[in-house]
Design an enzyme around this catalytic site. Structure first.
Site, PDB file in Angstrom:
ATOM      1  N   GLY A 156       6.855   6.083   7.923  1.00 59.31           N
ATOM      2  CA  GLY A 156       5.985   7.259   7.878  1.00 59.31           C
ATOM      3  C   GLY A 156       6.050   8.026   9.179  1.00 59.31           C
ATOM      4  N   LYS A 210       0.846  -1.197   0.000  1.00 59.35           N
ATOM      5  CA  LYS A 210       0.000   0.000   0.000  1.00 59.35           C
ATOM      6  C   LYS A 210       0.882   1.248   0.000  1.00 59.35           C
ATOM      7  CE  LYS A 210      -1.937   3.435   2.377  1.00 59.35           C
ATOM      8  NZ  LYS A 210      -1.986   4.276   1.286  1.00 59.35           N
ATOM      9  N   GLU A 232       9.775   2.579  10.741  1.00 63.07           N
ATOM     10  CA  GLU A 232      10.775   3.632  10.513  1.00 63.07           C
ATOM     11  C   GLU A 232      10.012   4.939  10.508  1.00 63.07           C
ATOM     12  OE1 GLU A 232      13.846   3.319  10.662  1.00 63.07           O
ATOM     13  OE2 GLU A 232      14.106   1.174  10.334  1.00 63.07           O
ATOM     14  N   GLU A 290       9.794  16.987  14.577  1.00 67.64           N
ATOM     15  CA  GLU A 290      10.206  16.884  13.172  1.00 67.64           C
ATOM     16  C   GLU A 290       9.347  17.825  12.312  1.00 67.64           C
ATOM     17  OE1 GLU A 290       9.359  13.193  10.917  1.00 67.64           O
ATOM     18  OE2 GLU A 290      11.469  13.273  10.330  1.00 67.64           O
TER      19      GLU A 290
END
Ligand SMILES: NC(=O)C1=CN([C@@H]2O[C@H](COP(=O)(O)OP(=O)(O)OC[C@H]3O[C@@H](n4cnc5c(N)ncnc54)[C@H](OP(=O)(O)O)[C@@H]3O)[C@@H](O)[C@H]2O)C=CC1
Ligand SMILES: O=C(O)CCC(=O)C(=O)O
Length: 479
Positions: free
Chosen positions: A223, A170, A245, A381
């Site tokens: 993601g 996906k 990750e 982030e």
């Protein structure tokens, strides 16, 4: 309309997603099928049915298929790179580089298919032999982000297939073009029907289905932290294997003894190239007193020369941000940093149009100085071309600041001191450490991953990927 690949057939979806060029939002790249949960279920059923035979396929069969896929990707690097730059917004050379990386990854894992590990050893009991082997895990669900539209799918799909797993893939909704092109190559590669399935669709629908279906033995996800936490909760609840990750707040330390040119090049590359949209980007520059002002001045000079323009135009250094949401997030963080006391010394300007007048999501790379470790700009982030500078007293202070983060993906240091470089490599709390190099742009044949809030589970890439895509069996035989 670009369709989903399920059980070897191209199927219409139950909706359509429009793929838009962020360099020129008038440019529609294509319309892509959107699966619903029932179609995702079909793909899982197909993969489950294909698994027993595929898991027993020969290493030669898997090598031939993966090697041929790698060869085709490499041969089509210019065309696939153009598509990637058009849909994601990284510059053409960067996009072609990513395609080459994907091709090399398929070739690397083709080789791994021919190098199955295993041990044969005597038991502690007389007359008994022990074999330790690795077997495929089963059907794996692969969920990928938009920032590396072909390399991240490649580094999940290739090892999964090399070690005999079946795949339901996906991709991110924002970049279906590269995923579809890769699936189309795989569809002609000789893989039996159902071994590889492409299911484009919403994360909250198709993604969630992959997390919750008991036939999906393992989920590999790249993601955001928020979605990664959902993956972890769902997989833990049903005791499925998973690997995450996620983000980074990667430091680059610049010491007084650094070569200024090396430090500036590494910081500009890892902070701003690919529009800063890399989980390995250096978003915190930690600079010791003696070089701080010279370093900031050199950064500003270098940044002023960067050309922000259409990703596919020759000479562009920085392409657009991927979409309006991400652009909004970048601008918000610039505002937050300033409100918290940071000083915007360069860039951070929204450009509505590129040099040719095309509308796009352009932002000039931003440098924010006079920041402190507790500010949100140094803790969260951003995922854009926005970099902060922290002042450090000395090496020990710089190292402490570098490790003062909930993340631990990559960390860099610019220094000419072997002693400090060695100490930094040993004491950095990051999964990947770079000396006199950008923190982003890693090799494809060695482990990739981080510590703390950046990653969870076994490493991706290189031979270490076997930890995730295989399970160990210990067999005892009485002679
Ligand atoms: N570490 C990294 O490499 C990346 C980090 N990020 C960070 O994440 C932020 C947001 O980016 P975004 O693209 O929204 O990241 P997401 O985590 O939402 O998306 C990553 C992948 O997960 C899918 N997904 C979304 N929701 C679910 C769910 N409930 N269950 C299963 N899968 C799901 C997405 O599908 P869909 O696209 O359909 O929503 C996409 O394929 C960025 O600003 C950045 O900070 C983003 C990309 C990469
Ligand atoms: O820096 C790299 O080479 C890889 C970065 C990456 O995987 C990511 O940003 O998701």
């Amino acid at each position: 309309m670009f369709k989903n690949l399920i059980n070897g057939e191209w199927l219409d979806g139950h909706g359509v997603a429009r793929n838009i060029n962020p360099s020129d939002t008038r440019d529609l790249i294509g319309e892509y099928a959107q699966a619903d949960a029932a179609q995702a279920e079909l793909a899982i059923t197909a993969a489950t049915a294909a698994f027993p035979a595929w898991s027993l396929s020969t290493p030669q069969q898997r090598f031939d298929i993966l090697d041929a896929v790698g060869t085709e990707i490499l041969a089509r690097r210019a065309e696939l790179g153009d598509l990637l730059a058009r849909e994601e917004g990284k510059t053409l050379p960067e996009a072609i580089g990513e395609v080459v990386r994907a091709g090399n990854i398929f070739k690397f894992f083709a080789g791994e298919a021919l190098r199955p590990g295993g041990e044969s050893l005597p038991s502690v009991r007389p007359g008994v032999g022990v074999e330790v082997t690795r077997e495929a895990v089963g059907v794996v669900g692969l969920i990928t982000p938009w920032n590396f539209p072909i390399a991240i799918p490649a580094w999940k799909i290739a090892p999964a297939l090399a070690w005999g797993n079946c795949v339901v893939f996906k991709p991110a909704e924002l970049v279906p073009g590269s995923a579809w092109a890769l699936a189309e190559i795989l569809s002609r590669s000789g893989l039996p029907a159902g071994v590889f399935n492409l299911v484009m669709g919403r994360g909250s629908v198709v993604g969630e289905k992959l997390l919750n279906d008991p036939r999906i033995a393992a989920v590999s996800f790249t993601g955001s932290v928020a979605t990664g936490q959902k993956v972890a909760a769902a997989c833990t609840a049903r005791m499925a294997k998973f690997q995450l990750e996620m983000g980074g707040k990667n430091p680059m330390v610049v010491l007084d003894d650094a070569d200024l040119g090396v430090a500036v090049n590494a910081a500009v590359n890892s902070g701003f190239f690919s529009t800063g949209q890399r989980c390995t980007a250096s978003s915190r520059l930690i600079v010791t007193e003696g070089i701080h002002d010279r370093f900031v001045a050199a950064m500003v000079e270098k940044m002023q020369a960067l050309k922000v323009d259409d990703a596919r135009k020759a000479g562009t250094d920085i392409g657009p941000v991927v979409d309006a949401n991400q652009l909004g997030q970048d601008l918000d963080y610039i505002g937050i940093a300033q409100a918290d006391g940071g000083r915007l010394v360069q860039g951070g300007q929204r450009l509505e149009h590129n040099a040719d007048g095309a509308p796009g999501f352009y932002l000039t790379p931003a440098l924010i100085t006079d920041t402190t470790p507790d500010m949100r700009i140094n803790r969260e982030e951003v995922f854009g071309p926005v970099v902060s500078v922290l002042r450090a007293r000395d090496f020990e202070h710089a190292l402490a600041l570098a490790n003062d983060t909930p993340f631990g993906l990559a960390a860099g240091i610019a220094t000419t001191s072997l002693k400090h470089a060695t100490h930094f490599k040993r004491h950095s709390q990051a999964g990947m450490v770079m000396v006199n190099l950008p923190t982003a742009g890693v090799d494809y044949h060695v482990p990739f991953g981080g510590r703390k809030g950046s990653s969870y589970g076994p490493r991706e890439q290189g031979r270490h990927a076997a930890e995730f895509y295989t399970t160990v069996k210990t067999a005892y035989t009485q002679a």
